[in-house]
Design a protein around this motif. Structure first.
Motif, PDB file in Angstrom:
ATOM      1  N   THR A   1      27.848  13.172  30.648  1.00  0.00           N
ATOM      2  CA  THR A   1      26.424  12.745  30.340  1.00  0.00           C
ATOM      3  C   THR A   1      25.416  13.745  30.747  1.00  0.00           C
ATOM      4  OG1 THR A   1      27.365  10.515  30.995  1.00  0.00           O
ATOM      5  CG2 THR A   1      24.879  10.999  31.321  1.00  0.00           C
TER       6      THR A   1
ATOM      7  N   THR B   1      30.482  11.382  24.875  1.00  0.00           N
ATOM      8  CA  THR B   1      29.203  12.399  25.106  1.00  0.00           C
ATOM      9  C   THR B   1      27.986  11.886  24.991  1.00  0.00           C
ATOM     10  OG1 THR B   1      30.512  14.343  24.305  1.00  0.00           O
ATOM     11  CG2 THR B   1      28.074  14.641  24.647  1.00  0.00           C
ATOM     12  N   THR B   2      27.240  11.585  26.238  1.00  0.00           N
ATOM     13  CA  THR B   2      26.191  10.623  26.263  1.00  0.00           C
ATOM     14  C   THR B   2      24.959  11.663  26.499  1.00  0.00           C
ATOM     15  OG1 THR B   2      27.151   8.694  27.025  1.00  0.00           O
ATOM     16  CG2 THR B   2      24.830   8.851  27.417  1.00  0.00           C
ATOM     17  N   ILE B   3      23.867  11.620  25.638  1.00  0.00           N
ATOM     18  CA  ILE B   3      22.681  12.404  25.875  1.00  0.00           C
ATOM     19  C   ILE B   3      21.577  11.415  26.321  1.00  0.00           C
ATOM     20  CG2 ILE B   3      21.160  14.082  24.905  1.00  0.00           C
ATOM     21  CD1 ILE B   3      23.266  14.682  22.810  1.00  0.00           C
TER      22      ILE B   3
ATOM     23  N   LEU C   1      21.561  18.410  23.674  1.00  0.00           N
ATOM     24  CA  LEU C   1      22.818  19.260  23.594  1.00  0.00           C
ATOM     25  C   LEU C   1      22.695  20.160  22.492  1.00  0.00           C
ATOM     26  CD1 LEU C   1      25.744  19.240  24.919  1.00  0.00           C
ATOM     27  CD2 LEU C   1      26.460  17.632  23.008  1.00  0.00           C
TER      28      LEU C   1
ATOM     29  N   PHE D   1      30.957  21.402  19.652  1.00  0.00           N
ATOM     30  CA  PHE D   1      31.149  20.145  20.086  1.00  0.00           C
ATOM     31  C   PHE D   1      32.653  19.589  19.959  1.00  0.00           C
ATOM     32  CE2 PHE D   1      26.498  19.585  18.354  1.00  0.00           C
ATOM     33  CZ  PHE D   1      26.157  20.304  19.554  1.00  0.00           C
TER      34      PHE D   1
ATOM     35  N   SER E   1      35.250  13.443  20.448  1.00  0.00           N
ATOM     36  CA  SER E   1      34.234  12.834  21.500  1.00  0.00           C
ATOM     37  C   SER E   1      33.071  11.860  20.808  1.00  0.00           C
ATOM     38  CB  SER E   1      33.733  13.688  22.206  1.00  0.00           C
ATOM     39  OG  SER E   1      32.640  13.227  23.189  1.00  0.00           O
TER      40      SER E   1
ATOM     41  N   VAL F   1      29.537  10.686  20.297  1.00  0.00           N
ATOM     42  CA  VAL F   1      28.362  11.196  20.848  1.00  0.00           C
ATOM     43  C   VAL F   1      27.229  10.048  20.704  1.00  0.00           C
ATOM     44  CG1 VAL F   1      26.398  12.540  20.527  1.00  0.00           C
ATOM     45  CG2 VAL F   1      28.544  13.419  20.074  1.00  0.00           C
TER      46      VAL F   1
ATOM     47  N   SER G   1      16.215  12.194  23.500  1.00  0.00           N
ATOM     48  CA  SER G   1      17.646  12.713  23.181  1.00  0.00           C
ATOM     49  C   SER G   1      17.693  13.477  21.950  1.00  0.00           C
ATOM     50  CB  SER G   1      18.591  11.728  23.164  1.00  0.00           C
ATOM     51  OG  SER G   1      18.545  10.882  24.600  1.00  0.00           O
TER      52      SER G   1
ATOM     53  N   LEU H   1      20.513  16.073  19.704  1.00  0.00           N
ATOM     54  CA  LEU H   1      21.690  16.852  19.181  1.00  0.00           C
ATOM     55  C   LEU H   1      21.331  17.701  18.378  1.00  0.00           C
ATOM     56  CD1 LEU H   1      24.719  16.763  19.525  1.00  0.00           C
ATOM     57  CD2 LEU H   1      24.930  15.667  17.476  1.00  0.00           C
TER      58      LEU H   1
ATOM     59  N   ILE I   1      32.179  16.045  15.054  1.00  0.00           N
ATOM     60  CA  ILE I   1      32.371  14.739  16.096  1.00  0.00           C
ATOM     61  C   ILE I   1      32.859  13.708  15.695  1.00  0.00           C
ATOM     62  CG2 ILE I   1      30.219  15.786  17.294  1.00  0.00           C
ATOM     63  CD1 ILE I   1      28.682  13.501  16.136  1.00  0.00           C
TER      64      ILE I   1
ATOM     65  N   LEU J   1      28.636   8.913  15.842  1.00  0.00           N
ATOM     66  CA  LEU J   1      27.385   9.364  16.321  1.00  0.00           C
ATOM     67  C   LEU J   1      26.924   7.885  16.442  1.00  0.00           C
ATOM     68  CD1 LEU J   1      25.144  11.269  16.919  1.00  0.00           C
ATOM     69  CD2 LEU J   1      24.670  11.364  14.488  1.00  0.00           C
TER      70      LEU J   1
END
Length: 208
Positions: A129, A149-151, A156, A164, A168, A170, A177, A179, A188, A191
């Motif tokens: 996170t 994966t938390t933004i 990121l 990446f 995971s 995202v 936030s 990406l 990824i 999303l």
């Protein structure tokens, strides 16, 4: 270093507490000085307020001994094939920095308050996170962690192709936030976003 309570003061900004053979400590670490784990396995529990850098070197392992090991004022810096072992628990750090050959392993959740640059690898079921600033990922080996994966806020940023984890999911959950593929193709797992202000910056890259 061993102990089940009490407080260790690291001193002034120019001071540093160095451990060469690990140990296990469940008290608190305070002060403006740094903590250098320069070998062995150091099992850490509890909440710590020291503001100096926590450095892992010489193949050292920092292992979480309890849930929510808090280092909110300390930047974590990994060198020399050292390792952060989350031990299926959670931890909060100020920022993350790491050289190639370093790693974060064994699941759990790592919460990063203020970005950093990490060139090592993130493994296993780890969740990450990010709550602010820019976290740059530049792994020499594949990031293959499977946690979310938390933004929450911040950016990121990919510093290379496939920075990446392709495994995971995202999640962009904050109004600031981002990406950012930074012109590097990346894969990824999935999303999603809970904020209409969140952004994905592709540049000339492809996200799949």
């Amino acid at each position: 270093l061993y102990g089940s309570g009490g407080t260790i003061q690291t001193g002034s900004e120019s001071a540093c507490l160095t451990l060469t053979h690990g140990g296990a400590y469940a008290g608190s670490i305070a002060g403006r000085g740094g903590l250098n784990i320069a070998g062995g396995t150091f099992v850490l529990s509890g909440s710590h307020t020291h503001s100096g850098t926590t450095t892992l070197s010489n193949h050292a392992i920092l292992k979480l001994g309890a849930d929510l090991v808090s280092l909110p004022n300390s930047n974590l810096s990994l060198h020399d094939a050292s390792q952060l072992d989350l031990n299926y628990r959670s931890s909060i750090i100020q920022s993350l920095h790491g050289m190639p050959e370093t790693s974060i392993v064994r699941g759990g959740t790592l919460s990063i308050l203020s970005g950093g640059t990490f060139c090592g690898s993130i493994k296993d079921a780890t969740a990450v996170t990010l709550s602010g600033n820019t976290l740059t990922l530049n792994p020499e080996r594949l990031n293959d962690y499977t946690g979310v994966t938390t933004i929450a806020n911040g950016t990121l940023l990919a510093a290379r192709v496939n920075a990446f984890s392709p495994y995971s999911p995202v999640v962009l959950s904050g109004s600031s936030s981002v990406l950012d593929l930074n012109h590097h193709d990346n894969h990824i797992h999935s999303l999603s976003s809970t904020s209409p202000e969140a952004r994905v910056c592709l540049g000339s890259a492809t996200l799949s």
